[in-house]
Motif scaffolding. Structure first.
Motif, mmCIF file in Angstrom:
data_model
loop_
_atom_site.group_PDB
_atom_site.id
_atom_site.type_symbol
_atom_site.label_atom_id
_atom_site.label_comp_id
_atom_site.label_asym_id
_atom_site.label_seq_id
_atom_site.Cartn_x
_atom_site.Cartn_y
_atom_site.Cartn_z
ATOM 1 N N ARG A 4 0.824 -1.211 0.000
ATOM 2 C CA ARG A 4 0.000 0.000 0.000
ATOM 3 C C ARG A 4 0.858 1.261 0.000
ATOM 4 O O ARG A 4 0.412 2.310 -0.479
ATOM 5 N N ASP A 5 2.059 1.148 0.536
ATOM 6 C CA ASP A 5 2.916 2.325 0.687
ATOM 7 C C ASP A 5 4.090 2.346 -0.289
ATOM 8 O O ASP A 5 4.916 3.259 -0.241
ATOM 9 N N ARG A 6 4.173 1.351 -1.139
ATOM 10 C CA ARG A 6 5.299 1.278 -2.067
ATOM 11 C C ARG A 6 4.809 1.264 -3.506
ATOM 12 O O ARG A 6 3.869 0.539 -3.842
ATOM 13 N N ASP A 7 5.446 2.030 -4.327
ATOM 14 C CA ASP A 7 5.193 1.966 -5.769
ATOM 15 C C ASP A 7 6.436 1.354 -6.410
ATOM 16 O O ASP A 7 7.226 2.016 -7.081
ATOM 17 N N ASP A 8 6.605 0.072 -6.131
ATOM 18 C CA ASP A 8 7.829 -0.622 -6.518
ATOM 19 C C ASP A 8 7.441 -1.880 -7.285
ATOM 20 O O ASP A 8 6.671 -2.718 -6.783
ATOM 21 N N ASP A 9 7.971 -2.030 -8.473
ATOM 22 C CA ASP A 9 7.559 -3.141 -9.337
ATOM 23 C C ASP A 9 7.894 -4.506 -8.730
ATOM 24 O O ASP A 9 7.111 -5.451 -8.874
ATOM 25 N N LEU A 10 9.044 -4.621 -8.074
ATOM 26 C CA LEU A 10 9.410 -5.914 -7.508
ATOM 27 C C LEU A 10 8.473 -6.301 -6.367
ATOM 28 O O LEU A 10 8.062 -7.461 -6.238
ATOM 29 N N THR A 11 8.125 -5.321 -5.541
ATOM 30 C CA THR A 11 7.165 -5.604 -4.468
ATOM 31 C C THR A 11 5.828 -6.027 -5.048
ATOM 32 O O THR A 11 5.210 -6.999 -4.594
ATOM 33 N N VAL A 51 7.313 -13.582 0.340
ATOM 34 C CA VAL A 51 7.268 -12.475 1.292
ATOM 35 C C VAL A 51 8.682 -12.133 1.765
ATOM 36 O O VAL A 51 9.064 -10.954 1.846
ATOM 37 N N ASN A 52 9.468 -13.147 2.057
ATOM 38 C CA ASN A 52 10.844 -12.902 2.491
ATOM 39 C C ASN A 52 11.659 -12.188 1.414
ATOM 40 O O ASN A 52 12.422 -11.253 1.705
ATOM 41 N N ARG A 53 11.521 -12.618 0.191
ATOM 42 C CA ARG A 53 12.293 -12.024 -0.903
ATOM 43 C C ARG A 53 11.831 -10.611 -1.207
ATOM 44 O O ARG A 53 12.632 -9.745 -1.593
ATOM 45 N N ALA A 54 10.548 -10.357 -1.037
ATOM 46 C CA ALA A 54 10.022 -9.026 -1.336
ATOM 47 C C ALA A 54 10.449 -7.999 -0.290
ATOM 48 O O ALA A 54 10.778 -6.860 -0.622
ATOM 49 N N LEU A 55 10.464 -8.403 0.980
ATOM 50 C CA LEU A 55 10.636 -7.436 2.063
ATOM 51 C C LEU A 55 11.968 -7.552 2.789
ATOM 52 O O LEU A 55 12.297 -6.688 3.611
ATOM 53 N N GLY A 56 12.721 -8.614 2.511
ATOM 54 C CA GLY A 56 14.007 -8.760 3.177
ATOM 55 C C GLY A 56 13.853 -9.129 4.641
ATOM 56 O O GLY A 56 12.782 -9.551 5.092
#
Length: 326
Positions: free
Chosen positions: A204-211, A268-273
């Motif tokens: 909701r707070d990120r405009d990031d293609d990978l996320t 989820v782990n790969r998206a958010l670290g």
């Protein structure tokens, strides 16, 4: 994260408006959705409530009775080589249990349990009132953070009075055993949704293609799992007495949901670290809980079983004579 999962699970069972249909009675989809919702709310709580609901379904299927108001049941059916529980006819011809049963969830808080025990060379199911001198619950030995809140320990029996539920083999030799296994898979899917919550929030707070890419994959995986459970419910309700079909279905659904849940954790782990794993207590607990809970699956051994069932099914399918097709 729940501070006392067993107490909350018992409250849900004994004090809340818990109206979950039995499997195979035409509303199995509602049952599986309820189990997934419980797992989404709290994985440890969902695991404990699922066991009570499974016990209620077992009692209905085998003995034609139900759990009574105020009771909170466990299903304690782990069968390691050691230790064992033996059942014998004791005082006044009543059944008595002696021995130790490991892997008992809700070992302190449950009021009753369905317990498997050895009767000679047979295995039989018994209902036990846990509020008696012959039952001693023990905690300890649970090192892992995951599912620690389920209060899993060892129940020790010393001539504890018990009541036989069905004949020897009745616990395993029934379609409901496999329906219950699909109920566990519904809890797994709910747990995967809980793990994914942090990714939905971050997106909701990120405009990031990978996320967004990882969220898209997770969203599709969860939808796939939901559709799988819905179709399984339709199949169960269409023929709830077909044990062979229920067995094959349970193995397929459980393996598939396990793959979905594992993939969700990875995405989820790969998206958010590492951030949520080290700073978000609820998320870290959910990942730990789900990781342990999924190990109720037998992993690759289940794939071998699915392959055998598929091969057997293929052998039983008659070949259509070529002249009919001309």
């Amino acid at each position: 994260m729940t501070t006392n999962a067993p107490d909350l699970a018992r409250m849900i069972v004994t004090e809340g408006p818990l109206d979950v249909p039995l499997p195979g009675h035409g509303r199995t989809a509602e049952r599986l959705r309820a189990l997934a919702d419980l797992g989404h709310r709290d994985i440890a709580v969902g695991r404990l409530v699922e066991a009570h609901l499974d016990a209620d379904a077992i009692l209905d299927e085998i003995a034609g009775e139900r759990a009574r108001p105020g009771e909170f049941w466990g299903v304690w059916a782990a069968e390691p080589p050691e230790p064992r529980v033996a059942a014998t006819h004791g005082r006044a011809g009543r059944w008595e249990l002696t021995g130790a049963k490991p892997w008992c969830s809700g070992v302190i808080t449950c009021t009753h349990a369905l317990v498997t025990a050895d009767v000679g060379f047979d295995r039989r199911l018994f209902a036990v009132d846990l509020h008696q001198p012959g039952v001693r619950p023990e905690r300890g030995g649970w090192i892992a953070t995951g599912m620690r809140a389920t209060e899993t320990g060892t129940a020790r029996f010393d001539r504890a009075t018990a009541r036989a539920i069905g004949e020897p083999g009745a616990y395993l030799d029934r379609p409901g055993f496999w329906h219950g296994g699909i109920g566990v898979a519904a809890c797994w899917l709910g747990g995967a949704r809980k793990v994914a919550d942090v990714l939905y929030t971050a997106a909701r707070d990120r405009d990031d293609d990978l996320t967004l890419m990882h969220l898209g994959a997770v969203d599709a995986l969860l939808a796939q799992g939901g559709a799988l459970l819905e179709q399984a419910a339709v199949t169960i309700d269409a023929d709830p007495t077909d044990e062979a079909a229920a067995r094959h279905l349970a193995f397929r659904v459980r393996w598939s949901v396990e793959q979905i849940a594992t993939a969700v954790v990875d995405r989820v782990n790969r998206a958010l670290g590492p951030g949520p794993l080290v700073h978000d207590r609820a998320h870290a607990q959910a990942v730990a809980d789900l990781t342990v809970y999924l190990r109720q699956s037998h992993a690759d051994r289940d794939l071998v079983t699915i392959g055998r069932l598929a091969a057997e099914q293929a052998r039983n399918v008659r070949t259509i004579p070529t002249e009919i097709l001309r």
